[in-house]
Design a protein around this motif. Structure first.
Motif, PDB file in Angstrom:
ATOM      1  N   ASP A 179       0.818  -1.208   0.000  1.00 54.12           N
ATOM      2  CA  ASP A 179       0.000   0.000   0.000  1.00 54.12           C
ATOM      3  C   ASP A 179       0.856   1.265   0.000  1.00 54.12           C
ATOM      4  O   ASP A 179       0.481   2.276  -0.589  1.00 54.12           O
ATOM      5  N   VAL A 180       2.028   1.187   0.620  1.00 54.02           N
ATOM      6  CA  VAL A 180       2.958   2.319   0.609  1.00 54.02           C
ATOM      7  C   VAL A 180       3.504   2.525  -0.802  1.00 54.02           C
ATOM      8  O   VAL A 180       3.605   3.660  -1.297  1.00 54.02           O
ATOM      9  N   VAL A 181       3.851   1.424  -1.458  1.00 54.86           N
ATOM     10  CA  VAL A 181       4.344   1.501  -2.835  1.00 54.86           C
ATOM     11  C   VAL A 181       3.267   2.086  -3.745  1.00 54.86           C
ATOM     12  O   VAL A 181       3.534   2.993  -4.543  1.00 54.86           O
ATOM     13  N   GLN A 182       2.047   1.577  -3.627  1.00 56.18           N
ATOM     14  CA  GLN A 182       0.953   2.045  -4.482  1.00 56.18           C
ATOM     15  C   GLN A 182       0.722   3.543  -4.305  1.00 56.18           C
ATOM     16  O   GLN A 182       0.573   4.286  -5.283  1.00 56.18           O
ATOM     17  N   GLU A 183       0.699   3.988  -3.059  1.00 53.23           N
ATOM     18  CA  GLU A 183       0.474   5.416  -2.797  1.00 53.23           C
ATOM     19  C   GLU A 183       1.582   6.273  -3.398  1.00 53.23           C
ATOM     20  O   GLU A 183       1.322   7.317  -4.005  1.00 53.23           O
ATOM     21  N   ALA A 184       2.829   5.824  -3.250  1.00 48.36           N
ATOM     22  CA  ALA A 184       3.961   6.584  -3.779  1.00 48.36           C
ATOM     23  C   ALA A 184       3.937   6.618  -5.306  1.00 48.36           C
ATOM     24  O   ALA A 184       4.245   7.650  -5.922  1.00 48.36           O
ATOM     25  N   VAL A 185       3.574   5.511  -5.927  1.00 46.97           N
ATOM     26  CA  VAL A 185       3.497   5.463  -7.393  1.00 46.97           C
ATOM     27  C   VAL A 185       2.394   6.397  -7.897  1.00 46.97           C
ATOM     28  O   VAL A 185       2.587   7.136  -8.875  1.00 46.97           O
ATOM     29  N   GLU A 186       1.253   6.383  -7.234  1.00 53.12           N
ATOM     30  CA  GLU A 186       0.168   7.276  -7.648  1.00 53.12           C
ATOM     31  C   GLU A 186       0.576   8.738  -7.506  1.00 53.12           C
ATOM     32  O   GLU A 186       0.275   9.572  -8.370  1.00 53.12           O
ATOM     33  N   ARG A 187       1.279   9.055  -6.424  1.00 55.05           N
ATOM     34  CA  ARG A 187       1.724  10.428  -6.217  1.00 55.05           C
ATOM     35  C   ARG A 187       2.736  10.853  -7.286  1.00 55.05           C
ATOM     36  O   ARG A 187       2.628  11.942  -7.875  1.00 55.05           O
ATOM     37  N   ALA A 188       3.689   9.977  -7.568  1.00 52.85           N
ATOM     38  CA  ALA A 188       4.717  10.283  -8.571  1.00 52.85           C
ATOM     39  C   ALA A 188       4.101  10.436  -9.956  1.00 52.85           C
ATOM     40  O   ALA A 188       4.483  11.323 -10.736  1.00 52.85           O
TER      41      ALA A 188
END
Length: 202
Positions: A179-188
């Motif tokens: 979930d941390v990876v997903q959030e960071a990818v969406e933000r980037a």
């Protein structure tokens, strides 16, 4: 889904999981299709009715990601523009699976960096998906995009996702939670597409 389809889905998933275990334990080059088939308890010949190559085991959800993008385009609201559609498709992918952000995603990124045949297959898939989504986007937003600008936008989108994953999943032994990876990818990805917002409203 029929009983036959459910059985095929289970066997397909068993092959992916067996391959990931063997790649991590023995190495990619040292693992054969026969090894993977045996671990999943099917015959080697049957393997090829599920995956055309060993490399494709590392990209099992390519069709699902393409489907998420086309669904987001088809089901968009009247206020959604191309940027919103692409970001929606990324969110849908994250909700449906941790293929991008979990264990297999980290292993895939590692093997893309270290195994030329995996890198080549990944680039081919990336180009094919970019082209297909770009065409659909241009068809859906003819007043905003032609095929060239749509391809450029999708290229920026796919490139942002890939680049973010390279950084986030750089260490196989210390990867963040999905979930941390997903959030960071969406933000980037949102940052990467921000310039397009201005371009489309001019």
């Amino acid at each position: 889904m029929s009983l036959r389809d459910r059985k095929r889905a289970r066997t397909r998933q068993a092959l992916v999981e067996a391959a990931a275990d063997l790649f991590e334990r023995n190495g990619y080059e040292q693992t054969t299709v026969a090894d993977i088939a045996a671990a999943a308890e099917i015959g080697t010949r049957t393997f090829f009715s599920y995956f055309p190559t060993k490399e494709d085991l590392l990209f099992p959800e390519t069709d699902a990601r393409l489907r998420a993008a086309t669904d987001a385009i088809a089901q968009r609201s009247p206020d959604d523009g191309p940027v919103e559609v692409l970001l929606t498709s990324l969110r849908l992918v994250g909700e449906d699976s941790d293929d991008l952000s979990g264990r297999l995603g980290a292993l895939r990124m590692y093997l893309v960096r270290t195994v030329p045949s995996v890198r080549g297959r990944g680039l081919q898939i990336q180009m094919d998906v970019t082209q297909q989504i770009g065409r659909r986007l241009a068809e859906a937003f003819p007043d905003d995009l032609d095929e060239v600008t749509a391809a450029a936008m999708v290229g920026a989108f796919v490139g942002a996702v890939t680049a973010a994953l390279y950084v986030l999943l750089d260490d196989l032994d210390a990867r963040p939670e999905p979930d941390v990876v997903q959030e960071a990818v969406e933000r980037a990805t949102g940052v990467a597409l921000r310039a397009w917002q201005g371009h489309l409203t001019e």
